[in-house]
Design a protein around this motif. Structure first.
Motif, mmCIF file in Angstrom:
data_model
loop_
_atom_site.group_PDB
_atom_site.id
_atom_site.type_symbol
_atom_site.label_atom_id
_atom_site.label_comp_id
_atom_site.label_asym_id
_atom_site.label_seq_id
_atom_site.Cartn_x
_atom_site.Cartn_y
_atom_site.Cartn_z
ATOM 1 N N ILE A 167 18.022 47.388 36.058
ATOM 2 C CA ILE A 167 19.050 47.417 37.107
ATOM 3 C C ILE A 167 20.447 45.827 37.036
ATOM 4 O O ILE A 167 19.754 45.414 37.300
ATOM 5 N N PRO A 168 21.623 46.609 36.399
ATOM 6 C CA PRO A 168 22.178 45.458 35.899
ATOM 7 C C PRO A 168 22.428 45.240 37.532
ATOM 8 O O PRO A 168 22.268 45.556 38.569
ATOM 9 N N ALA A 175 31.175 47.277 39.897
ATOM 10 C CA ALA A 175 29.752 47.409 40.600
ATOM 11 C C ALA A 175 29.085 48.954 39.302
ATOM 12 O O ALA A 175 27.826 49.293 39.356
ATOM 13 N N ALA A 176 29.882 49.540 38.627
ATOM 14 C CA ALA A 176 29.995 50.189 37.915
ATOM 15 C C ALA A 176 28.278 50.358 37.217
ATOM 16 O O ALA A 176 27.763 51.238 36.975
ATOM 17 N N ASN A 177 28.353 48.817 36.072
ATOM 18 C CA ASN A 177 26.915 48.701 35.558
ATOM 19 C C ASN A 177 25.533 48.735 36.474
ATOM 20 O O ASN A 177 24.930 49.480 35.543
ATOM 21 N N GLY A 181 23.133 52.028 35.912
ATOM 22 C CA GLY A 181 21.382 51.720 35.881
ATOM 23 C C GLY A 181 21.143 52.982 36.882
ATOM 24 O O GLY A 181 19.897 53.528 36.995
ATOM 25 N N LEU A 182 21.337 53.126 37.779
ATOM 26 C CA LEU A 182 20.626 53.711 38.917
ATOM 27 C C LEU A 182 20.468 54.913 39.082
ATOM 28 O O LEU A 182 19.189 54.701 38.891
ATOM 29 N N THR A 183 21.377 55.466 38.388
ATOM 30 C CA THR A 183 21.252 56.582 38.390
ATOM 31 C C THR A 183 20.762 56.744 36.883
ATOM 32 O O THR A 183 20.195 58.035 37.046
ATOM 33 N N ARG A 184 20.463 56.274 36.158
ATOM 34 C CA ARG A 184 19.617 56.437 34.684
ATOM 35 C C ARG A 184 18.153 56.393 35.618
ATOM 36 O O ARG A 184 17.492 56.933 34.809
#
Length: 379
Positions: A167-168, A175-177, A181-184
């Motif tokens: 998670i970046p 906080a987009a990345n 990462g969390l959604t993935r």
């Protein structure tokens, strides 16, 4: 336990090759093996040889032997399964008919050959090899980027899938990345849950994490259920329990299972259902004794009259050395199920199974009273 191969003929003869992986598997194997079965397994044998000068030497070698079972000993405390019998197949090192003891080992294949595979034995193989069938609780223990999807059985916890996704970190002003990462990560957990968990079978699905990860995962699961119209998830929504734990590693389950709210939710496990069934039998025996009988003769008579609503039987009866005894109890279970009766097969290692063994190991609750059965002799 892993099922390596299975070959059962139409006449019920055949063999299965199994790989025991946990101590609990040895209990299943103990319930499968009966006198006159054959076991093919890797074992240690001490061989003695004599030289031309008359001196003798001995050495221990590992070899594969097939023996005809005469006796089986099981120590539940250490999971040791010892099988005694006579060598049934020719071997360059061991004479046919000589006695040998095989200690079954974890993580080593063995093959069990039976002259007749009955439904109880086949069910035992199926249940032992399908951890999702044994498991009454599913749990997802997680933290950001790490999740363990686990199944909890009566005696063990099995990690079916470990999920790790980087998670970046959040950057100043963006906080987009991190959010992507969390959604993935949540999607990976969600997809694995759909693949691994039988939501209609498990009693509870625990979501555990430090912080708010568990709550965000729960929201993601049911957001996706809305989008995909997943009715199974909505029907089982009440089974989901969110609870705090210290990390996303498997060991955090210990603290989760000690929570009183979790213990209350899991009260109705297989062992608890057996206890309830036995309690119902005792209550019926006190309040309406003509609707509660024990002993094979009385129970069989009740079945002949189509009166059995619930049959209680211990697994010890299916380990009988007498083939006729085993067969009659297998047939009784099959017939009661065919008549839509409920059947509870008690483990003789549980307290409830020990109590039932004191009542001959078989008992029944009837749908209607049959007072004249008392005139018949017990077993």
């Amino acid at each position: 336990m892993k099922l390596i191969s299975k070959s059962i003929e139409k006449d019920s003869t055949g063999s299965v090759t199994l790989l025991p992986e946990e101590m609990e598997d040895m209990w299943h194997v103990y319930n499968l093996i009966t006198k006159d079965d054959q076991i093919k397994a890797s074992t240690i044998r001490r061989l003695q040889s004599e030289s031309s000068t008359g001196s003798s030497t001995s050495q221990r070698i590992r070899l594969t032997l097939t023996i005809t079972v005469s006796n089986v000993e099981f120590d539940p405390l250490v999971g040791l399964l010892r099988i005694n019998g006579q060598v049934a197949c020719e071997n360059p090192h061991v004479k046919m008919g000589s006695f040998h003891t095989i200690d079954l080992e974890l993580n080593r294949n063995f093959t069990l050959l039976k002259p007749s595979w009955d439904t109880i034995a086949l069910e035992r193989v199926e249940d032992a090899c399908d951890v999702t069938k044994q498991a009454e609780v599913a749990a997802v223990v997680c933290q950001e980027g790490l999740a363990n999807v686990c199944f909890l059985t009566q005696h063990m916890t099995v990690v079916k899938q470990r999920i790790e996704i980087p998670i970046p970190r959040k950057r100043k002003g963006s906080a987009a990345n991190h959010d992507k990462g969390l959604t993935r990560f949540y999607d990976q957990v969600y997809q694995n849950m759909l693949r691994l968990i039988d939501f209609n079978f498990v009693k509870a699905i625990i979501l555990a994490s430090p912080g708010f990860v568990k709550d965000q995962l729960y929201d993601y699961i049911f957001d996706q259920a809305v989008k995909t119209d997943n009715k199974v998830l909505f029907e089982n929504r009440s089974k989901f329990i969110s609870i705090h734990c210290s990390s996303g590693h498997k060991h955090a389950l210990n603290e989760v299972m000690q929570e009183p709210s979790i213990q209350a939710k899991l009260a109705d496990t297989k062992a608890a259902r057996e206890v309830q069934a036995l309690e119902s039998f005792y209550q019926m025996l006190n309040s309406d004794p003509d609707r509660a009988f024990y002993g094979y003769n009385h129970v069989a008579l009740a079945h002949d009259r189509g009166a059995i609503s619930t049959l209680l039987v211990t697994d010890e009866l299916f380990r009988s050395a007498d083939i006729q005894t085993r067969t009659k109890y297998v047939r009784l279970v099959e017939d009661v199920r065919a008549a839509n009766g409920r059947v509870f097969i008690f483990s003789s290692l549980h307290v409830s199974g020990e109590q039932l063994n004191q009542l001959t190991g078989v008992a029944a609750i009837l749908t209607f009273p049959i007072p004249d059965i008392e005139d018949e002799p017990h077993d």
